[in-house]
Design an enzyme around this catalytic site. Structure first.
Site, PDB file in Angstrom:
ATOM      1  N   TYR A 159       0.819  -1.224   0.000  1.00 60.80           N
ATOM      2  CA  TYR A 159       0.000   0.000   0.000  1.00 60.80           C
ATOM      3  C   TYR A 159       0.857   1.280   0.000  1.00 60.80           C
ATOM      4  O   TYR A 159       0.414   2.346  -0.388  1.00 60.80           O
ATOM      5  CB  TYR A 159      -0.945  -0.030   1.207  1.00 60.80           C
ATOM      6  CG  TYR A 159      -2.218   0.766   1.024  1.00 60.80           C
ATOM      7  CD1 TYR A 159      -3.068   0.526  -0.054  1.00 60.80           C
ATOM      8  CD2 TYR A 159      -2.587   1.753   1.928  1.00 60.80           C
ATOM      9  CE1 TYR A 159      -4.237   1.250  -0.229  1.00 60.80           C
ATOM     10  CE2 TYR A 159      -3.761   2.487   1.764  1.00 60.80           C
ATOM     11  CZ  TYR A 159      -4.579   2.225   0.687  1.00 60.80           C
ATOM     12  OH  TYR A 159      -5.733   2.946   0.524  1.00 60.80           O
ATOM     13  N   LYS A 166      -3.896   7.951   3.570  1.00 55.03           N
ATOM     14  CA  LYS A 166      -5.202   7.614   4.167  1.00 55.03           C
ATOM     15  C   LYS A 166      -5.222   7.989   5.665  1.00 55.03           C
ATOM     16  O   LYS A 166      -6.271   8.368   6.187  1.00 55.03           O
ATOM     17  CB  LYS A 166      -5.519   6.125   3.988  1.00 55.03           C
ATOM     18  CG  LYS A 166      -5.868   5.729   2.541  1.00 55.03           C
ATOM     19  CD  LYS A 166      -7.120   6.414   2.022  1.00 55.03           C
ATOM     20  CE  LYS A 166      -7.612   5.804   0.723  1.00 55.03           C
ATOM     21  NZ  LYS A 166      -8.670   6.594   0.071  1.00 55.03           N
TER      22      LYS A 166
HETATM   23  P1  NAD Z   1     -12.080   3.530  -8.659  1.00 52.98           P
HETATM   24  O1  NAD Z   1     -10.860   3.513  -9.542  1.00 52.98           O
HETATM   25  O2  NAD Z   1     -13.331   3.049  -9.235  1.00 52.98           O
HETATM   26  O3  NAD Z   1     -12.305   4.988  -8.058  1.00 52.98           O
HETATM   27  C1  NAD Z   1     -11.251   5.905  -7.865  1.00 52.98           C
HETATM   28  C2  NAD Z   1     -11.771   7.230  -8.388  1.00 52.98           C
HETATM   29  O4  NAD Z   1     -10.827   8.270  -8.143  1.00 52.98           O
HETATM   30  C3  NAD Z   1     -12.009   7.196  -9.908  1.00 52.98           C
HETATM   31  O5  NAD Z   1     -13.348   7.553 -10.194  1.00 52.98           O
HETATM   32  C4  NAD Z   1     -11.066   8.243 -10.416  1.00 52.98           C
HETATM   33  O6  NAD Z   1     -11.558   8.931 -11.561  1.00 52.98           O
HETATM   34  C5  NAD Z   1     -10.970   9.169  -9.216  1.00 52.98           C
HETATM   35  N1  NAD Z   1      -9.847  10.081  -9.324  1.00 52.98           N
HETATM   36  C6  NAD Z   1      -8.520   9.794  -9.389  1.00 52.98           C
HETATM   37  N2  NAD Z   1      -7.816  10.924  -9.607  1.00 52.98           N
HETATM   38  C7  NAD Z   1      -8.723  11.938  -9.662  1.00 52.98           C
HETATM   39  C8  NAD Z   1      -8.629  13.337  -9.901  1.00 52.98           C
HETATM   40  N3  NAD Z   1      -7.446  13.926 -10.169  1.00 52.98           N
HETATM   41  N4  NAD Z   1      -9.767  14.072  -9.894  1.00 52.98           N
HETATM   42  C9  NAD Z   1     -10.980  13.504  -9.702  1.00 52.98           C
HETATM   43  N5  NAD Z   1     -11.134  12.187  -9.483  1.00 52.98           N
HETATM   44  C10 NAD Z   1     -10.006  11.420  -9.480  1.00 52.98           C
HETATM   45  O7  NAD Z   1     -11.654   2.678  -7.367  1.00 52.98           O
HETATM   46  P2  NAD Z   1     -12.420   2.461  -5.964  1.00 52.98           P
HETATM   47  O8  NAD Z   1     -11.786   1.258  -5.384  1.00 52.98           O
HETATM   48  O9  NAD Z   1     -13.865   2.530  -6.146  1.00 52.98           O
HETATM   49  O10 NAD Z   1     -11.880   3.698  -5.103  1.00 52.98           O
HETATM   50  C11 NAD Z   1     -12.755   4.583  -4.426  1.00 52.98           C
HETATM   51  C12 NAD Z   1     -12.216   4.924  -3.047  1.00 52.98           C
HETATM   52  O11 NAD Z   1     -12.276   3.754  -2.239  1.00 52.98           O
HETATM   53  C13 NAD Z   1     -10.772   5.394  -3.010  1.00 52.98           C
HETATM   54  O12 NAD Z   1     -10.642   6.426  -2.041  1.00 52.98           O
HETATM   55  C14 NAD Z   1     -10.038   4.163  -2.528  1.00 52.98           C
HETATM   56  O13 NAD Z   1      -8.799   4.475  -1.902  1.00 52.98           O
HETATM   57  C15 NAD Z   1     -11.060   3.625  -1.554  1.00 52.98           C
HETATM   58  N6  NAD Z   1     -10.872   2.213  -1.155  1.00 52.98           N
HETATM   59  C16 NAD Z   1     -10.802   1.238  -2.089  1.00 52.98           C
HETATM   60  C17 NAD Z   1     -10.602  -0.072  -1.677  1.00 52.98           C
HETATM   61  C18 NAD Z   1     -10.477  -1.186  -2.688  1.00 52.98           C
HETATM   62  O14 NAD Z   1      -9.948  -2.254  -2.319  1.00 52.98           O
HETATM   63  N7  NAD Z   1     -10.920  -1.013  -3.921  1.00 52.98           N
HETATM   64  C19 NAD Z   1     -10.509  -0.388  -0.316  1.00 52.98           C
HETATM   65  C20 NAD Z   1     -10.614   0.650   0.632  1.00 52.98           C
HETATM   66  C21 NAD Z   1     -10.792   1.954   0.205  1.00 52.98           C
END
Ligand code: NAD
Length: 259
Positions: A159, A166
């Site tokens: 990570y 985070k």
């Molecule tokens: P995802 O790739 O679908 O979503 C990430 C989003 O961030 C995308 O829509 C992307 O366009 C946006 N983004 C990135 N750079 C950007 C910018 N400059 N301006 C505007 N938007 C921007 O992936 P996800 O897993 O749905 O991630 C969503 C959230 O969940 C994130 O904060 C991620 O850290 C968190 N998260 C994910 C997981 C996992 O395992 N997938 C676990 C815990 C937390």
């Protein structure tokens, strides 16, 4: 007798939809099922275009805006774009994060200042920016939600840079909860277990992480997108009216284990 849906008459905005696997999209779908009007925010036109098939099915209760948080001019225009669809906001979902790919290829120790600042700006400061720009449009009693991961609390080796990022997001959440509390505005986070989304693909050994969680978590499986969305619905609704500054783990219990 027909029961009133949980979000009938409620309006809000959801940041971070890139595709149908995005956590933000799953939350948007559930809010829609519960009667909400949602404005969907994409990073760019490409993601917007990719989602049009799904959006058309819900057109009468969906608005769309674009905001890339690395572009100051788009941030400046954001409020005006949002106000075209909604004036009073009942809920806001911040589900976005970014770190440059190369920061995952080296040791955490080798993190660059440029990569660190950009990751903080997009993944953390974007939340502050959103609240600043839209503060006057948030209804008293509005509920805000962001997404975090266990790597903020414990070392999850792949990570890397996202761990401290985070951790910073979680701390900002608590300070925002304090400032917004006097208007009854709540802000909470879900610490989700690993889910294979496009953001997750860049984390080294993510497949191994999924297998490890499946084997060792108390529930002996991985979390689903729907389970994260259901918790989001609870936190965004009046059912959670007494909860703010909280981080709820939705990870099949993985976080209670010792390493
Ligand atoms: P995802 O790739 O679908 O979503 C990430 C989003 O961030 C995308 O829509 C992307 O366009 C946006 N983004 C990135 N750079 C950007 C910018 N400059 N301006 C505007 N938007 C921007 O992936 P996800 O897993 O749905 O991630 C969503 C959230 O969940 C994130 O904060 C991620 O850290 C968190 N998260 C994910 C997981 C996992 O395992 N997938 C676990 C815990 C937390």
């Amino acid at each position: 007798m027909e029961f009133k849906k949980l979000f009938t008459g409620k309006k809000g905005i959801i940041f971070g939809v890139a595709n149908e696997k995005s956590i933000a999209w799953t939350i948007a779908k559930r809010l829609h099922e519960e009667g909400a009007y949602t404005v969907i925010s994409y990073q760019n036109e490409y993601f917007k275009k990719k989602m049009q098939g799904e959006i058309e099915k819900k057109r009468e209760r969906v608005g769309e805006v674009i905001c890339d948080f690395s572009d100051e001019s788009q941030i400046e225009r954001l409020r005006g774009e949002v106000l075209k669809y909604i004036e009073n906001i009942d809920f806001l979902v911040h589900s976005l994060a970014f770190a440059p790919r190369q920061e995952f290829q080296n040791r955490f120790l080798d993190t660059t200042l440029e990569g660190y600042l950009l990751s903080q700006k997009i993944s953390v400061y974007s939340l502050l920016t959103l609240v600043q720009k839209l503060e006057q449009d948030l209804n008293n009693g509005c509920s805000i939600l962001t997404l975090t991961f266990l790597g903020s609390e414990k070392v999850v080796p792949g990570y890397k840079i996202m761990g401290p990022v985070k951790a910073s997001l979680e701390s900002c959440l608590r300070y925002l909860a304090y400032d917004l509390g006097e208007r009854g505005i709540r802000i909470n986070a879900i610490s989700a277990g690993p889910i294979l989304t496009s953001a997750a693909k860049w984390i080294p050994d993510f497949q191994k992480m999924l297998e490890h969680h499946q084997k060792t978590s108390p529930l002996k499986r991985n979390i689903t997108l729907e389970e994260v969305a259901n918790t989001a619905l609870f936190l965004l609704s009046d059912l959670a009216s007494g909860i703010t500054g909280e981080i709820i783990h939705v990870d099949c219990g993985y976080h209670i284990l010792s390493p």
